[in-house]
Design a protein around this motif. Structure first.
Motif, mmCIF file in Angstrom:
data_model
loop_
_atom_site.group_PDB
_atom_site.id
_atom_site.type_symbol
_atom_site.label_atom_id
_atom_site.label_comp_id
_atom_site.label_asym_id
_atom_site.label_seq_id
_atom_site.Cartn_x
_atom_site.Cartn_y
_atom_site.Cartn_z
ATOM 1 N N LEU A 14 0.811 -1.217 0.000
ATOM 2 C CA LEU A 14 0.000 0.000 0.000
ATOM 3 C C LEU A 14 0.845 1.267 0.000
ATOM 4 C CD1 LEU A 14 -2.894 1.067 0.063
ATOM 5 C CD2 LEU A 14 -2.822 0.896 2.555
ATOM 6 N N GLU A 15 1.887 1.306 0.808
ATOM 7 C CA GLU A 15 2.730 2.504 0.888
ATOM 8 C C GLU A 15 3.403 2.813 -0.448
ATOM 9 O OE1 GLU A 15 5.340 1.678 4.140
ATOM 10 O OE2 GLU A 15 3.698 1.643 5.583
ATOM 11 N N LYS A 16 3.903 1.791 -1.101
ATOM 12 C CA LYS A 16 4.566 1.975 -2.396
ATOM 13 C C LYS A 16 3.569 2.463 -3.451
ATOM 14 C CE LYS A 16 7.420 -0.516 -5.733
ATOM 15 N NZ LYS A 16 8.034 -1.815 -6.062
ATOM 16 N N ARG A 17 2.365 1.899 -3.433
ATOM 17 C CA ARG A 17 1.345 2.286 -4.410
ATOM 18 C C ARG A 17 0.930 3.747 -4.210
ATOM 19 N NH1 ARG A 17 0.019 0.632 -9.127
ATOM 20 N NH2 ARG A 17 -0.090 -1.492 -8.399
ATOM 21 N N LEU A 18 0.755 4.164 -2.961
ATOM 22 C CA LEU A 18 0.379 5.554 -2.695
ATOM 23 C C LEU A 18 1.483 6.509 -3.123
ATOM 24 C CD1 LEU A 18 -1.292 5.169 0.802
ATOM 25 C CD2 LEU A 18 -2.402 5.435 -1.416
ATOM 26 N N ALA A 19 2.729 6.139 -2.859
ATOM 27 C CA ALA A 19 3.852 6.980 -3.274
ATOM 28 C C ALA A 19 3.880 7.110 -4.792
ATOM 29 C CB ALA A 19 5.160 6.407 -2.756
ATOM 30 N N ALA A 20 3.602 6.038 -5.510
ATOM 31 C CA ALA A 20 3.592 6.070 -6.973
ATOM 32 C C ALA A 20 2.483 6.996 -7.484
ATOM 33 C CB ALA A 20 3.408 4.665 -7.535
ATOM 34 N N HIS A 21 1.298 6.896 -6.906
ATOM 35 C CA HIS A 21 0.199 7.771 -7.324
ATOM 36 C C HIS A 21 0.563 9.236 -7.118
ATOM 37 C CE1 HIS A 21 -3.151 5.219 -8.485
ATOM 38 N NE2 HIS A 21 -2.799 4.378 -7.522
ATOM 39 N N ASN A 22 1.120 9.554 -5.958
ATOM 40 C CA ASN A 22 1.426 10.945 -5.647
ATOM 41 C C ASN A 22 2.658 11.459 -6.371
ATOM 42 O OD1 ASN A 22 -0.795 11.572 -4.059
ATOM 43 N ND2 ASN A 22 0.092 10.519 -2.325
ATOM 44 N N ALA A 23 3.477 10.569 -6.916
ATOM 45 C CA ALA A 23 4.632 10.983 -7.705
ATOM 46 C C ALA A 23 4.254 11.173 -9.177
ATOM 47 C CB ALA A 23 5.744 9.949 -7.583
ATOM 48 N N GLY A 24 2.982 10.958 -9.498
ATOM 49 C CA GLY A 24 2.529 11.126 -10.875
ATOM 50 C C GLY A 24 2.574 9.855 -11.689
ATOM 51 N N LYS A 25 3.070 8.778 -11.112
ATOM 52 C CA LYS A 25 3.139 7.514 -11.841
ATOM 53 C C LYS A 25 1.794 6.811 -11.876
ATOM 54 C CE LYS A 25 7.971 6.976 -10.739
ATOM 55 N NZ LYS A 25 8.966 6.279 -9.958
#
Length: 89
Positions: free
Chosen positions: A26-37
């Motif tokens: 979950l943490e990695k997925r949220l970071a990806a969304h917020n990084a524009g990925k």
């Protein structure tokens, strides 16, 4: 976080739309969304906010929760999220 955990999650996007998905990190997925990925999946540019998540033991259970959420109308999605907050999810 155990590697067998699978998460169903809901994000509120910058354009006030909702994005639902499942992941085992979950943490990695949220970071990806917020990084524009994750923008190509969320249809909105800008930060996304995690507003709901649930943990499941199996991937099919998390996928079923995602599918069920995506079949709801916008009003039903808002009600589902509100009920989850009331129940501490």
């Amino acid at each position: 976080m155990a590697t067998s955990d699978h998460y169903f999650y809901v994000l509120e996007c910058a354009d006030q739309s909702y994005y639902a998905g499942y992941t085992n990190d979950l943490e990695k997925r949220l970071a990806a969304h917020n990084a524009g990925k994750g923008a190509k999946y969320t249809r909105a540019k800008g930060p996304s906010k995690l507003i709901h998540h649930e943990c499941y033991d199996t991937k099919p259970a998390a996928m079923k929760a995602e599918y069920t959420f995506k079949q709801l109308t916008k009003a039903q999605k808002i009600r589902y999220i509100a009920e989850g907050r009331e129940n501490g999810k």
